[in-house]
Scaffold this active site. Sequence first.
Site, mmCIF file in Angstrom:
data_model
loop_
_atom_site.group_PDB
_atom_site.id
_atom_site.type_symbol
_atom_site.label_atom_id
_atom_site.label_comp_id
_atom_site.label_asym_id
_atom_site.label_seq_id
_atom_site.Cartn_x
_atom_site.Cartn_y
_atom_site.Cartn_z
ATOM 1 N N GLU A 271 1.204 -1.550 0.062
ATOM 2 C CA GLU A 271 0.011 -0.363 -0.134
ATOM 3 C C GLU A 271 0.546 1.081 -0.053
ATOM 4 O O GLU A 271 2.405 1.243 0.213
ATOM 5 C CB GLU A 271 -0.860 -0.079 1.095
ATOM 6 C CG GLU A 271 -1.588 1.652 1.844
ATOM 7 C CD GLU A 271 -2.431 1.319 2.887
ATOM 8 O OE1 GLU A 271 -3.637 1.320 2.655
ATOM 9 O OE2 GLU A 271 -1.939 0.459 3.143
ATOM 10 N N LYS A 330 -9.007 2.445 -2.921
ATOM 11 C CA LYS A 330 -9.007 1.637 -1.498
ATOM 12 C C LYS A 330 -10.912 2.140 -1.051
ATOM 13 O O LYS A 330 -11.448 3.352 -0.968
ATOM 14 C CB LYS A 330 -8.285 2.077 -0.293
ATOM 15 C CG LYS A 330 -8.476 1.135 0.774
ATOM 16 C CD LYS A 330 -7.519 2.002 1.883
ATOM 17 C CE LYS A 330 -7.535 1.491 3.104
ATOM 18 N NZ LYS A 330 -6.900 1.616 4.455
ATOM 19 N N CYS A 381 -5.067 -2.990 2.491
ATOM 20 C CA CYS A 381 -4.386 -2.506 4.060
ATOM 21 C C CYS A 381 -7.136 -3.138 4.375
ATOM 22 O O CYS A 381 -7.141 -3.883 4.761
ATOM 23 C CB CYS A 381 -4.827 -1.531 4.576
ATOM 24 S SG CYS A 381 -3.975 -0.843 6.353
#
Length: 509
Positions: A271, A330, A381
């Site tokens: 990330e 994301k 994440c």
Amino acid sequence: MGLAAEPTGFWLLAWVALVPLWLVVLQSKTHKISTLPFAIAWGIGYHGTVLFWITGVHPMTWLGVPWLASLAIALFCWIFITFWGVGLVIVWAKILSIVSRQIPSQNLNHLLTRVLVGTALWCSLEWFWSQGSLWWSSLSLTQSFGNLVILHLGQISGPNTVTAALVAVNGLITEAWLINRLKNKIEIRTKIIIYLLPILCFSLAHLIGFYLYSQPLKSNPETALKIGIIQGNIPNKIKLYSEGWRQALQGYTTGYITLADQGVDAVLTPETALPFLWKTPARDQSSFYQAILEKKVVAWVGSYGQEGNRISNSLFTVDSEGNIISQYNKVNLVPLGEYIPFESILGRFINRLSPLDSHLVKGDPNQQFNTPFGQAIVGICYDSTFTRHFRRQAKTGGEFILTASNDSHYSAGMLAQHHAQDVMRAIETDRWAIRATNTGYSGVVDPHGKTLWKSQMDTYELHIGIIQPQQTQTLYVRWGDWFTLVLLILSIIAIAVNLVFQTIFRVSD
């Protein structure tokens, strides 16, 4: 229950850890006690223990936050999110207490009804809580990744199937405990059946899980992929500054070239591995981009994208010619850390309190991530905890899982739990998973949840994982969390039937 989850991983404790609270709930009327303090204590014990890693964000002095203010922020986040989970426990205890008072008898039918209701209620509440932005510590997390057999129940109806087994066994143990204290008030044969029920439930759940676990993995050397993983190990305190940029470019460029020379099909970075806007001249001038043009190996690059005037936390597929052929933004952003809830109302207030950048844009939940090797399932994440996110992508054709994370500001407990989340997602979707993180734990996980490789913590590492893209669809991928709905319907029917019979018996008396 908190000790059952990683990093301690005493998963067997989870099969009995709910019994004390369940005992209090069932005895609240006869003993004239309130369930509230016990539910709060149990909730703090579980969620507070599992989520303690949140305090690892302290100190944030590298962000310009004073030491005491940093400690206050960390404690506030930990306490707030803990009590968000405590709320689930309070609601469960209160409703189950009310239902138990309506069905107080100790015969087998009433016993099974209470266990059914308690199980359905907990699963329903976990489903409801998981629809929000704050979600992490499902009871199913206690079994990952120590009990891979039971985690395979997730292929049937997602993580709530595992939760249902846990709650049901705890409930049956509780009922057996209470029956044992009733001397000469119930037949011996019925007592024996009640004593055996938790053992049978535990055994049946594991037998079903073992059957799914024992299914052979499909293997086709012609379609297998060699994926390179780079764990850059760039501390957050320097990541966004010139020193961090230099280390990132050097480490990821060197790692990419090394892996490309070893014949990988693609390279995955963590990330925001390269912390700049990928679609700007900074990309073209970077050594990493020039390495892609030279080596002509596909790269999945963690960086920043731009949507209008806002920034996205993104993963890009960069082909052998340096072109972006897909971008994933994301979806599940961290509240306050990456976005401000109710920004129009709270934005100015929070900006005054905190210097943290909380203005990332959320990705579209329905986005697809196409690669030269087929469609991939992607999570960045915090996405890892939302099982519906992975199910949706698997249902629409995702053939393997790519997760990119940066957990460097948290303790080892978080890293272990994050890996445990991805293990569950791999099993539920029946997909191979490749994990690239900044400081650990990166890994390779097969569809049975076996971790074939896991990196060390706080180290720079390169690894090549061989995965097998596949298009199978588990029952969960096809139908979603249908089992919770079935449990809820059966509970309503069971309560209604018991109340009707009780009314009939009262009238006849």
